[in-house]
Scaffold this motif. Structure first.
Motif, PDB file in Angstrom:
ATOM      1  N   UNK A  92       0.851  -1.188   0.000  1.00 19.16           N
ATOM      2  CA  UNK A  92       0.000   0.000   0.000  1.00 19.16           C
ATOM      3  C   UNK A  92       0.882   1.232   0.000  1.00 19.16           C
ATOM      4  N   UNK A  93       0.479   2.221  -0.780  1.00 15.57           N
ATOM      5  CA  UNK A  93       1.141   3.527  -0.781  1.00 15.57           C
ATOM      6  C   UNK A  93       0.050   4.547  -1.075  1.00 15.57           C
ATOM      7  N   UNK A  94      -0.344   5.282  -0.052  1.00 19.39           N
ATOM      8  CA  UNK A  94      -1.430   6.245  -0.221  1.00 19.39           C
ATOM      9  C   UNK A  94      -1.737   6.944   1.083  1.00 19.39           C
ATOM     10  N   UNK A  95      -2.970   7.448   1.182  1.00 21.12           N
ATOM     11  CA  UNK A  95      -3.360   8.209   2.357  1.00 21.12           C
ATOM     12  C   UNK A  95      -4.357   7.422   3.191  1.00 21.12           C
ATOM     13  N   UNK A  96      -4.171   7.499   4.501  1.00 18.50           N
ATOM     14  CA  UNK A  96      -5.083   6.904   5.474  1.00 18.50           C
ATOM     15  C   UNK A  96      -5.300   7.953   6.555  1.00 18.50           C
ATOM     16  N   UNK A  97      -6.536   8.323   6.772  1.00 14.31           N
ATOM     17  CA  UNK A  97      -6.882   9.323   7.790  1.00 14.31           C
ATOM     18  C   UNK A  97      -6.063  10.601   7.625  1.00 14.31           C
ATOM     19  N   UNK A 119       5.227  10.868   2.255  1.00 11.53           N
ATOM     20  CA  UNK A 119       4.753  11.141   0.901  1.00 11.53           C
ATOM     21  C   UNK A 119       5.404  10.075   0.028  1.00 11.53           C
ATOM     22  N   UNK A 120       4.610   9.076  -0.437  1.00  6.98           N
ATOM     23  CA  UNK A 120       5.185   7.919  -1.139  1.00  6.98           C
ATOM     24  C   UNK A 120       5.858   8.288  -2.458  1.00  6.98           C
ATOM     25  N   UNK A 121       6.948   7.571  -2.743  1.00  2.00           N
ATOM     26  CA  UNK A 121       7.594   7.652  -4.050  1.00  2.00           C
ATOM     27  C   UNK A 121       7.501   6.294  -4.750  1.00  2.00           C
ATOM     28  N   UNK A 122       6.733   5.386  -4.166  1.00  2.00           N
ATOM     29  CA  UNK A 122       6.520   4.048  -4.713  1.00  2.00           C
ATOM     30  C   UNK A 122       5.025   3.833  -4.897  1.00  2.00           C
ATOM     31  N   UNK A 123       4.672   2.768  -5.606  1.00  2.00           N
ATOM     32  CA  UNK A 123       3.272   2.414  -5.832  1.00  2.00           C
ATOM     33  C   UNK A 123       3.052   0.957  -5.456  1.00  2.00           C
ATOM     34  N   UNK A 124       1.808   0.603  -5.231  1.00  2.00           N
ATOM     35  CA  UNK A 124       1.451  -0.767  -4.893  1.00  2.00           C
ATOM     36  C   UNK A 124       2.043  -1.713  -5.941  1.00  2.00           C
ATOM     37  N   UNK A 128      11.035  -3.292  -3.619  1.00  5.10           N
ATOM     38  CA  UNK A 128      12.008  -2.380  -3.017  1.00  5.10           C
ATOM     39  C   UNK A 128      13.130  -3.195  -2.384  1.00  5.10           C
ATOM     40  N   UNK A 129      14.330  -2.654  -2.455  1.00  7.15           N
ATOM     41  CA  UNK A 129      15.494  -3.276  -1.828  1.00  7.15           C
ATOM     42  C   UNK A 129      15.646  -2.719  -0.425  1.00  7.15           C
ATOM     43  N   UNK A 130      16.389  -3.423   0.408  1.00  2.08           N
ATOM     44  CA  UNK A 130      16.715  -2.878   1.729  1.00  2.08           C
ATOM     45  C   UNK A 130      17.464  -1.575   1.515  1.00  2.08           C
ATOM     46  N   UNK A 131      16.987  -0.514   2.132  1.00  2.00           N
ATOM     47  CA  UNK A 131      17.602   0.796   1.970  1.00  2.00           C
ATOM     48  C   UNK A 131      17.050   1.578   0.792  1.00  2.00           C
ATOM     49  N   UNK A 132      16.164   0.972   0.012  1.00  2.00           N
ATOM     50  CA  UNK A 132      15.553   1.669  -1.120  1.00  2.00           C
ATOM     51  C   UNK A 132      14.531   2.683  -0.641  1.00  2.00           C
ATOM     52  N   UNK A 133      14.500   3.844  -1.282  1.00  2.00           N
ATOM     53  CA  UNK A 133      13.573   4.904  -0.877  1.00  2.00           C
ATOM     54  C   UNK A 133      12.132   4.496  -1.160  1.00  2.00           C
ATOM     55  N   UNK A 134      11.255   4.765  -0.185  1.00  2.00           N
ATOM     56  CA  UNK A 134       9.820   4.540  -0.361  1.00  2.00           C
ATOM     57  C   UNK A 134       9.054   5.857  -0.321  1.00  2.00           C
ATOM     58  N   UNK A 135       9.739   6.943   0.072  1.00  2.00           N
ATOM     59  CA  UNK A 135       9.097   8.254   0.133  1.00  2.00           C
ATOM     60  C   UNK A 135       9.923   9.215   0.951  1.00  2.00           C
ATOM     61  N   UNK A 136       9.279  10.339   1.318  1.00  2.00           N
ATOM     62  CA  UNK A 136       9.919  11.335   2.177  1.00  2.00           C
ATOM     63  C   UNK A 136       8.971  11.666   3.323  1.00  2.00           C
ATOM     64  N   UNK A 137       9.547  12.133   4.419  1.00  2.00           N
ATOM     65  CA  UNK A 137       8.761  12.494   5.596  1.00  2.00           C
ATOM     66  C   UNK A 137       7.900  13.706   5.263  1.00  2.00           C
ATOM     67  N   UNK A 138       6.600  13.597   5.508  1.00  2.00           N
ATOM     68  CA  UNK A 138       5.680  14.715   5.277  1.00  2.00           C
ATOM     69  C   UNK A 138       5.861  15.772   6.355  1.00  2.00           C
ATOM     70  N   UNK A 139       5.699  17.045   5.987  1.00  8.89           N
ATOM     71  CA  UNK A 139       5.895  18.112   6.976  1.00  8.89           C
ATOM     72  C   UNK A 139       4.809  18.180   8.033  1.00  8.89           C
ATOM     73  N   UNK A 140       3.597  17.790   7.721  1.00  7.30           N
ATOM     74  CA  UNK A 140       2.513  17.863   8.708  1.00  7.30           C
ATOM     75  C   UNK A 140       1.990  16.481   9.028  1.00  7.30           C
ATOM     76  N   UNK A 141       1.163  16.403  10.026  1.00  8.69           N
ATOM     77  CA  UNK A 141       0.521  15.134  10.342  1.00  8.69           C
ATOM     78  C   UNK A 141       1.289  14.251  11.299  1.00  8.69           C
TER      79      UNK A 141
END
Length: 188
Positions: A92-97, A119-124, A128-141
């Motif tokens: 899963x890569x998306x928004x929940x609540x 904030x995902x940079x991957x899709x369902x 991904x490899x160990x250490x592979x980027x899945x996204x970046x930390x969102x500023x809010x929430x």
């Protein structure tokens, strides 16, 4: 006097006390050399930073719906990369609540990890490899306010586990390696 690491000293001590196997009349032919597994298949890494501060640890609930903390909160500035702890497939890569969430099924296991707010940079379905980027930390929430953090979770069949258990002890260790003296030989 020579110095070796704690791990080397332990290996040397265990080798010195290991029983000697009985001799055989005929030795079987040597096995063909085994290729080392790919680093991504055995690797583990922190999801953020090198050794981030754990702002809040895992606190398992007493009951399924009881109070607790079903993961760990790791200090991470907004915009910093979030990486897969181990190799796997994005479930899963998306928004929940209102928060960005990424969930990864770990290869060869019945485990899955979760990361939020991301904030995902991957899709369902992405691998991904160990250490592979899945996204970046969102500023809010972030629930760590005013600091930002990543909530990292680990589940097996709907049961939450301590995500720090995925990391090898040397990644969890604080401080530098220690050297121990080795006695014996001509330097003693």
């Amino acid at each position: 006097m020579r110095y070796v690491s704690v791990w080397t000293a332990l290996l040397l001590a265990s080798a010195a006390t290991a029983p000697t196997p009985p001799a055989r009349a005929e030795s079987p032919p040597p096995a063909p050399p085994r290729a080392a597994p790919p680093a991504a298949a055995v690797g583990r890494t922190w999801p953020v930073g090198v050794r981030p501060a754990v702002l809040r640890g895992w606190e398992p609930p007493a009951t399924v719906y009881g109070p607790g903390h079903r993961g760990v909160d790791l200090a991470a500035p907004a915009g910093s990369p979030v990486r897969a702890v181990a190799p796997g497939r994005v479930l899963f890569a998306g928004r929940v609540a209102g928060r960005g969430v990424v969930s990864v099924a770990l290869t060869g296991t019945d485990l899955r990890t979760t990361y939020e707010p991301v904030r995902p940079s991957v899709a369902k379905g992405d691998e991904v490899a160990a250490g592979g980027a899945v996204g970046v930390v969102e500023p809010g929430g972030s629930h760590c306010g005013p600091a930002t953090c990543v909530h990292w979770g680990l589940l097996r069949d709907g049961t939450y586990l301590d995500p720090l258990s995925l990391l090898p002890p040397w990644l969890l260790a604080r401080g530098p390696s220690r050297l121990l003296p080795v006695y014996g030989g001509r330097d003693a």
